[in-house]
Design an enzyme around this catalytic site. Sequence first.
Site, mmCIF file in Angstrom:
data_model
loop_
_atom_site.group_PDB
_atom_site.id
_atom_site.type_symbol
_atom_site.label_atom_id
_atom_site.label_comp_id
_atom_site.label_asym_id
_atom_site.label_seq_id
_atom_site.Cartn_x
_atom_site.Cartn_y
_atom_site.Cartn_z
ATOM 1 N N PRO A 276 0.826 -1.209 0.000
ATOM 2 C CA PRO A 276 0.000 0.000 0.000
ATOM 3 C C PRO A 276 0.859 1.257 0.000
ATOM 4 O O PRO A 276 1.891 1.313 0.665
ATOM 5 C CB PRO A 276 -0.782 -0.105 1.317
ATOM 6 C CG PRO A 276 0.097 -0.927 2.217
ATOM 7 C CD PRO A 276 0.893 -1.851 1.324
ATOM 8 N N ARG A 314 -2.116 16.362 -9.174
ATOM 9 C CA ARG A 314 -3.206 15.389 -9.307
ATOM 10 C C ARG A 314 -4.472 15.964 -9.961
ATOM 11 O O ARG A 314 -5.051 15.307 -10.820
ATOM 12 C CB ARG A 314 -3.531 14.735 -7.957
ATOM 13 C CG ARG A 314 -2.331 13.938 -7.394
ATOM 14 C CD ARG A 314 -2.682 13.118 -6.184
ATOM 15 N NE ARG A 314 -3.620 12.065 -6.521
ATOM 16 C CZ ARG A 314 -4.920 12.113 -6.327
ATOM 17 N NH1 ARG A 314 -5.462 13.154 -5.715
ATOM 18 N NH2 ARG A 314 -5.678 11.127 -6.702
ATOM 19 N N TYR A 318 -5.186 13.870 -13.200
ATOM 20 C CA TYR A 318 -6.212 12.823 -13.058
ATOM 21 C C TYR A 318 -7.602 13.396 -12.826
ATOM 22 O O TYR A 318 -8.489 12.657 -12.389
ATOM 23 C CB TYR A 318 -5.909 11.922 -11.852
ATOM 24 C CG TYR A 318 -4.528 11.363 -11.727
ATOM 25 C CD1 TYR A 318 -4.017 10.485 -12.679
ATOM 26 C CD2 TYR A 318 -3.745 11.660 -10.616
ATOM 27 C CE1 TYR A 318 -2.753 9.933 -12.526
ATOM 28 C CE2 TYR A 318 -2.480 11.112 -10.453
ATOM 29 C CZ TYR A 318 -1.993 10.252 -11.418
ATOM 30 O OH TYR A 318 -0.747 9.705 -11.258
ATOM 31 N N CYS A 346 1.228 29.422 -16.013
ATOM 32 C CA CYS A 346 0.645 29.849 -17.291
ATOM 33 C C CYS A 346 0.070 28.678 -18.072
ATOM 34 O O CYS A 346 0.541 28.358 -19.172
ATOM 35 C CB CYS A 346 1.700 30.568 -18.116
ATOM 36 S SG CYS A 346 2.488 31.860 -17.174
HETATM 37 C C1 LIG Z 1 1.853 2.265 -7.376
HETATM 38 C C2 LIG Z 1 2.076 0.886 -6.907
HETATM 39 C C3 LIG Z 1 1.721 0.515 -5.609
HETATM 40 C C4 LIG Z 1 1.026 1.441 -4.648
HETATM 41 O O1 LIG Z 1 -0.246 1.778 -5.061
HETATM 42 P P1 LIG Z 1 -1.202 2.614 -4.073
HETATM 43 O O2 LIG Z 1 -2.400 2.860 -4.865
HETATM 44 O O3 LIG Z 1 -0.464 3.859 -3.745
HETATM 45 O O4 LIG Z 1 -1.457 1.773 -2.878
HETATM 46 C C5 LIG Z 1 2.021 -0.762 -5.206
HETATM 47 N N1 LIG Z 1 2.634 -1.649 -6.039
HETATM 48 C C6 LIG Z 1 2.995 -1.312 -7.289
HETATM 49 C C7 LIG Z 1 3.664 -2.318 -8.146
HETATM 50 C C8 LIG Z 1 2.722 -0.047 -7.769
HETATM 51 O O5 LIG Z 1 3.071 0.277 -9.016
#
Ligand SMILES: *Cc1c(COP(=O)(O)O)cnc(C)c1O
Length: 421
Positions: A276, A314, A318, A346
């Site tokens: 995570p 972000r 996104y 800008c």
């Molecule tokens: C980005 C990523 C994560 C973490 O994802 P979260 O959404 O921030 O929990 C874990 N493992 C891999 C391989 C990733 O690319």
Amino acid sequence: MDYFLYKQGELYAEDVPIRDIARAVGTPFYVYSSATFRRHYQLFQEALEGMDHLICYAMKANGNLAILKLMADLGAGIDVVSGGEYAKARAAGVPGERIVFSGVGKTEAEMRQALAGGIRQFNVESEPELLVLSRVADSMGALAPISIRVNPDVDAKTHAKIATGKSENKFGIPISKASEAYAMAARLPGIKVVGIDVHIGSQLTDLGPYEMAFSKVAELTHRLRAEGHEISRLDLGGGLGIPYENSNTAPPLPLEYGEVVRKTVGDLGCEIEIEPGRLIAGNAGLMVGSVIYLKQGEGRDFLIIDAAMNDLIRPAMYEAHHDIVPVKQPEPGVDLSAVDVVGPVCESGDTFARGRNLPPLQATDLIAFRSAGAYGAVMASEYNARPLIPEVLVQGDQFAVIRARPSFEDMIKRDTIPEWL
Ligand SMILES: *Cc1c(COP(=O)(O)O)cnc(C)c1O
């Protein structure tokens, strides 16, 4: 839950008034709550209790050395995706045997660096990578522990830019071809198969895709074992979503996620790894800025602030929502009015929010963007020659700058004018 609350009419980070930090470091800045980081890690610990497991914090969400040290001291492993992240994790005191290396484009130099410095496992994403890793490890007389990242072809039902588990994404090996890839791995020198890896995306707000993906991993575990492979670890990736909007229906809790893990792969006798990032860091950080101007446009008003898309990308990248709150607590029942919150860069994309209902604000007032602890500072740039903004860590009533704002001088010194020019 986090530790950014109003007390006596002012927003605090734990026991520190945000206003005091603003006075000390100037705006804009990021501020993180160490208690929130610890609490989120603890939630995953509780969710996986009773299962042999390691929580490998995905440092790409927030890779400040102080954050890494905080996580390492809790006993966390770290998921890295580059040689730079590997070096930072080691510099923060994370032992190699707690580092997993993910990513589709590992270079030979990165493989050599991790093999020399110590590594828990490489999460291998393709056959060509497997061949290179075998050659590099063999040439060093080393044995590279690997999991192969399988792509389970499930729809994570998240933003297209952060979905990674569909067959059209660049990540992993199609699960239907896993047997061949594992057979190849077993034949190669310098490679030791330890497990299976999967990561289907980020900001997942539904457990269904996890259940589907993990069930496929469980099936694959049985199949690969029957084919003679030793599968002792399952890396289930990261991706659990966080609430970005106060009003939103809340994403599943780590405890519920843990139940899905238990139900799908809990009885395979494997050590469980999870990665995570966002859930640990996201709601543990704010970005704080101040109002420069309130500008009345035709039919809409703009709140122009001193933070911009280069500091927090972000929303531009996104279409992400961040709750925006004034640092001075609004009087109850105060009239809200809709404003577009924008930065000074800008580009029209430099817009944090459109038509956001906010209480009256004026120049120099402080505002805070919530849920900015993950994919915030790490994605910042110095576009428009705006210095990277400082990061501050709070613990109880103490705070410290954990990355300082560079001076204009520092920025200028980084460029070189060739002598022949
Ligand atoms: C980005 C990523 C994560 C973490 O994802 P979260 O959404 O921030 O929990 C874990 N493992 C891999 C391989 C990733 O690319």
